[in-house]
Scaffold this active site. Structure first.
Site, PDB file in Angstrom:
ATOM      1  N   HIS A   1     -69.479 -39.097 108.011  1.00 30.54           N
ATOM      2  CA  HIS A   1     -70.452 -38.386 108.857  1.00 30.54           C
ATOM      3  C   HIS A   1     -69.732 -38.252 110.335  1.00 30.54           C
ATOM      4  O   HIS A   1     -70.342 -37.720 111.027  1.00 30.54           O
ATOM      5  CB  HIS A   1     -71.445 -39.187 109.140  1.00 30.54           C
ATOM      6  CG  HIS A   1     -72.900 -38.481 109.458  1.00 30.54           C
ATOM      7  ND1 HIS A   1     -74.103 -39.209 109.327  1.00 30.54           N
ATOM      8  CD2 HIS A   1     -73.085 -37.187 109.673  1.00 30.54           C
ATOM      9  CE1 HIS A   1     -75.165 -38.038 109.449  1.00 30.54           C
ATOM     10  NE2 HIS A   1     -74.395 -37.141 109.651  1.00 30.54           N
TER      11      HIS A   1
ATOM     12  N   ASP B   1     -80.656 -40.646 108.321  1.00 29.78           N
ATOM     13  CA  ASP B   1     -79.720 -41.759 107.917  1.00 29.78           C
ATOM     14  C   ASP B   1     -80.378 -43.044 108.056  1.00 29.78           C
ATOM     15  O   ASP B   1     -81.300 -43.226 108.565  1.00 29.78           O
ATOM     16  CB  ASP B   1     -78.690 -41.329 109.195  1.00 29.78           C
ATOM     17  CG  ASP B   1     -77.378 -41.914 108.871  1.00 29.78           C
ATOM     18  OD1 ASP B   1     -77.263 -43.133 108.276  1.00 29.78           O
ATOM     19  OD2 ASP B   1     -76.244 -41.299 109.346  1.00 29.78           O
TER      20      ASP B   1
ATOM     21  N   HIS C   1     -78.389 -45.061 109.398  1.00 33.32           N
ATOM     22  CA  HIS C   1     -77.865 -45.656 110.588  1.00 33.32           C
ATOM     23  C   HIS C   1     -77.919 -44.395 111.570  1.00 33.32           C
ATOM     24  O   HIS C   1     -78.104 -43.290 111.443  1.00 33.32           O
ATOM     25  CB  HIS C   1     -76.353 -45.687 110.336  1.00 33.32           C
ATOM     26  CG  HIS C   1     -75.977 -46.531 108.985  1.00 33.32           C
ATOM     27  ND1 HIS C   1     -75.778 -45.966 107.808  1.00 33.32           N
ATOM     28  CD2 HIS C   1     -75.660 -47.676 109.017  1.00 33.32           C
ATOM     29  CE1 HIS C   1     -75.366 -46.793 106.978  1.00 33.32           C
ATOM     30  NE2 HIS C   1     -75.339 -48.069 107.425  1.00 33.32           N
TER      31      HIS C   1
ATOM     32  N   ASP D   1     -75.660 -43.846 114.094  1.00 34.91           N
ATOM     33  CA  ASP D   1     -74.509 -43.143 114.227  1.00 34.91           C
ATOM     34  C   ASP D   1     -74.396 -42.936 115.709  1.00 34.91           C
ATOM     35  O   ASP D   1     -73.619 -41.818 116.214  1.00 34.91           O
ATOM     36  CB  ASP D   1     -74.056 -41.952 113.347  1.00 34.91           C
ATOM     37  CG  ASP D   1     -74.106 -42.515 112.037  1.00 34.91           C
ATOM     38  OD1 ASP D   1     -74.117 -43.716 111.577  1.00 34.91           O
ATOM     39  OD2 ASP D   1     -74.009 -41.398 111.048  1.00 34.91           O
TER      40      ASP D   1
ATOM     41  N   HIS E   1     -67.312 -42.618 112.045  1.00 36.93           N
ATOM     42  CA  HIS E   1     -68.499 -42.170 111.206  1.00 36.93           C
ATOM     43  C   HIS E   1     -69.687 -42.787 111.970  1.00 36.93           C
ATOM     44  O   HIS E   1     -70.871 -42.220 111.819  1.00 36.93           O
ATOM     45  CB  HIS E   1     -68.662 -42.069 109.816  1.00 36.93           C
ATOM     46  CG  HIS E   1     -68.728 -43.340 109.243  1.00 36.93           C
ATOM     47  ND1 HIS E   1     -68.897 -43.665 108.002  1.00 36.93           N
ATOM     48  CD2 HIS E   1     -68.454 -44.748 109.718  1.00 36.93           C
ATOM     49  CE1 HIS E   1     -69.103 -44.979 107.576  1.00 36.93           C
ATOM     50  NE2 HIS E   1     -68.730 -45.782 108.629  1.00 36.93           N
TER      51      HIS E   1
ATOM     52  N   ASP F   1     -77.399 -37.902 105.889  1.00 39.07           N
ATOM     53  CA  ASP F   1     -76.443 -38.826 105.409  1.00 39.07           C
ATOM     54  C   ASP F   1     -77.117 -39.323 104.077  1.00 39.07           C
ATOM     55  O   ASP F   1     -78.278 -39.773 104.166  1.00 39.07           O
ATOM     56  CB  ASP F   1     -76.328 -40.085 106.278  1.00 39.07           C
ATOM     57  CG  ASP F   1     -75.407 -40.967 106.018  1.00 39.07           C
ATOM     58  OD1 ASP F   1     -75.185 -41.201 104.789  1.00 39.07           O
ATOM     59  OD2 ASP F   1     -74.615 -41.654 107.099  1.00 39.07           O
TER      60      ASP F   1
ATOM     61  N   ASP G   1     -76.743 -41.874 102.625  1.00 39.63           N
ATOM     62  CA  ASP G   1     -77.158 -43.381 102.507  1.00 39.63           C
ATOM     63  C   ASP G   1     -78.720 -43.547 103.265  1.00 39.63           C
ATOM     64  O   ASP G   1     -79.149 -44.565 103.473  1.00 39.63           O
ATOM     65  CB  ASP G   1     -76.211 -44.248 103.144  1.00 39.63           C
ATOM     66  CG  ASP G   1     -76.097 -43.857 104.697  1.00 39.63           C
ATOM     67  OD1 ASP G   1     -76.889 -43.615 105.598  1.00 39.63           O
ATOM     68  OD2 ASP G   1     -74.850 -44.489 105.255  1.00 39.63           O
TER      69      ASP G   1
ATOM     70  N   GLU H   1     -71.136 -38.400 103.414  1.00 42.30           N
ATOM     71  CA  GLU H   1     -71.065 -39.693 102.862  1.00 42.30           C
ATOM     72  C   GLU H   1     -71.340 -39.811 101.314  1.00 42.30           C
ATOM     73  O   GLU H   1     -71.479 -40.996 101.046  1.00 42.30           O
ATOM     74  CB  GLU H   1     -72.020 -40.694 103.582  1.00 42.30           C
ATOM     75  CG  GLU H   1     -71.541 -40.782 105.177  1.00 42.30           C
ATOM     76  CD  GLU H   1     -70.414 -41.667 105.295  1.00 42.30           C
ATOM     77  OE1 GLU H   1     -69.879 -42.323 104.590  1.00 42.30           O
ATOM     78  OE2 GLU H   1     -69.897 -41.277 106.732  1.00 42.30           O
TER      79      GLU H   1
HETATM   80  N1  ARG Z   1     -73.321 -48.816 112.463  1.00 42.43           N
HETATM   81  C1  ARG Z   1     -72.238 -49.024 111.754  1.00 42.43           C
HETATM   82  C2  ARG Z   1     -70.943 -48.784 112.349  1.00 42.43           C
HETATM   83  O1  ARG Z   1     -70.860 -48.315 113.673  1.00 42.43           O
HETATM   84  C3  ARG Z   1     -72.219 -48.322 110.541  1.00 42.43           C
HETATM   85  C4  ARG Z   1     -72.336 -46.654 110.501  1.00 42.43           C
HETATM   86  C5  ARG Z   1     -72.213 -46.160 109.060  1.00 42.43           C
HETATM   87  N2  ARG Z   1     -72.141 -44.617 109.259  1.00 42.43           N
HETATM   88  C6  ARG Z   1     -72.487 -43.690 108.409  1.00 42.43           C
HETATM   89  N3  ARG Z   1     -72.279 -42.702 108.655  1.00 42.43           N
HETATM   90  N4  ARG Z   1     -72.433 -44.182 107.335  1.00 42.43           N
HETATM   91  O2  ARG Z   1     -69.982 -48.519 111.867  1.00 42.43           O
HETATM   92 MN    MN Z   2     -74.363 -41.428 109.041  1.00 39.15          MN
HETATM   93 MN    MN Z   3     -75.430 -43.815 107.161  1.00 44.59          MN
END
Ligand code: ARG
Ligand code: MN
Ligand code: MN
Ligand code: MN
Length: 314
Positions: free
Chosen positions: A97, A120, A122, A124, A137, A228, A230, A273
């Site tokens: 990402h 997402d 998350h 990010d 990411h 994303d 996920d 991702e």
């Molecule tokens: N919040 C976590 C971090 O800062 C997970 C981030 C996951 N990001 C993603 N693009 N899958 O590392």
């Molecule tokens: Mn992401």
């Molecule tokens: Mn994510």
């Protein structure tokens, strides 16, 4: 309606091997042919971004591989701008990402009034000071928005990217793993953010309609979706680096994309991702298929089916 496909075989924004294989894996699963089945859609493949780098590493505290992330995103930003100027919807297949920096930067340079929907698990939106992982990411949104520019140290190699996009034009869908300072940013700037519990309460349709209305009451701005994989439940998309259970069903994600497609204002979509190296054959196939379903829905595929053109007019 026409689209331009961009592949970004990049994985330095996180630590696991394999996300960089996704563009090839998604292409060999029939991406182009799948999109060509959509009635009236003209598909052009712009190929992959060259992610081989010769750049020397730069050292920034708690931020891995910044120079490679920067070099890849610089090229990607230019490619996305070009696709949009060619009058096509930019469809970018990542990659992790961190490539959202390049897609959104390239889009913003063509459409300054764009709004961004970040789908997402998350947020990010970490900086190198708030991240637990040091992986970029988890930071693309914080790099993009001008309101957070002062929270960053000087970032060598990133001079090409001046954060001008406003956090006021950002919305989230699907959140269920948000770090403390990420939550603080979301609250401080009142970002419309629909976490899974909000989606439970309002349903996916009301959730996205609310975000679109808050960001753009007149309903006329260009839309960028950064999807994303996920965001989907880990059962729907197991082959991803940071899976979180209890996510969107594929039905919800398809419906979300149908609603966005129906606005007629989708200008760019990222699919990131997918990591074909994680899990077994069945996980990999399931994850890629889910990604294709999401893209097709975003670009106009109708689950009702489409009758052959012209037959009923005879
Ligand atoms: N919040 C976590 C971090 O800062 C997970 C981030 C996951 N990001 C993603 N693009 N899958 O590392
Ligand atoms: Mn992401
Ligand atoms: Mn994510
Ligand atoms: Mn299995």
């Amino acid at each position: 309606k026409s689209v331009g496909i961009i592949g970004v075989p990049f994985e330095k924004g996180q630590k696991k091997y394999g996300v960089s294989v996704a563009p090839a894996a998604v292409r060999s699963a029939g991406l182009i042919n799948h999109l060509k089945t959509i009635e009236g859609l003209d598909v052009k493949d712009y190929g992959d971004i060259d992610t081989t780098t010769t750049e020397a590493e730069v050292k920034v505290d708690n931020m891995s591989h910044l120079s490679q992330v920067s070099a890849c995103n610089k090229k990607l930003s230019e490619r996305v701008s070009q696709v949009l100027k060619d009058g096509r919807v930019a469809v970018t297949i990542g990659g992790d990402h961190s490539i959202g920096v390049g897609t959104v930067d390239g889009h913003y340079k063509v459409n300054e009034d764009m709004i961004l929907i970040w789908v997402d698990a998350h947020a990010d939106i970490n900086t190198n000071k708030t991240s637990d992982s040091g992986s970029v990411h988890g930071m693309p949104v914080a790099l993009l928005v001008k309101e957070l520019a002062d929270y960053w140290p000087y970032l060598p190699t990133m001079d090409w990217q001046v954060p001008k996009f406003s956090i006021k034009n950002l919305g989230y869908i699907g959140l269920r793993s948000v770090d403390e300072y990420e939550r603080l940013a979301i609250e401080k700037y009142k970002v419309p953010a629909f976490a899974m519990e909000d989606i439970e309460e309002h349903g996916i349709r009301k959730s996205i309609q609310h975000i679109l209305k808050v960001l753009d009451p007149e309903m006329k701005k260009p839309i960028h979706v950064s999807f994303d994989i996920d965001s989907l439940d880990a059962l729907e998309a197991p082959s991803t680096g940071t899976p979180v259970r209890g996510g969107l069903s594929l039905r919800e994600a398809i419906n979300l994309m149908e609603i966005i497609h129906a606005t007629g204002r989708l200008r760019a979509i990222d699919l990131v991702e997918i990591n074909p190296a994680l899990g077994d054959d069945c996980d990999r196939k399931r994850t890629i298929e889910a990604g294709l379903c999401v893209l097709k829905a975003a670009l106009g595929f109708s689950r009702r089916g489409t009758a052959p053109r012209g037959v009923l007019d005879l």
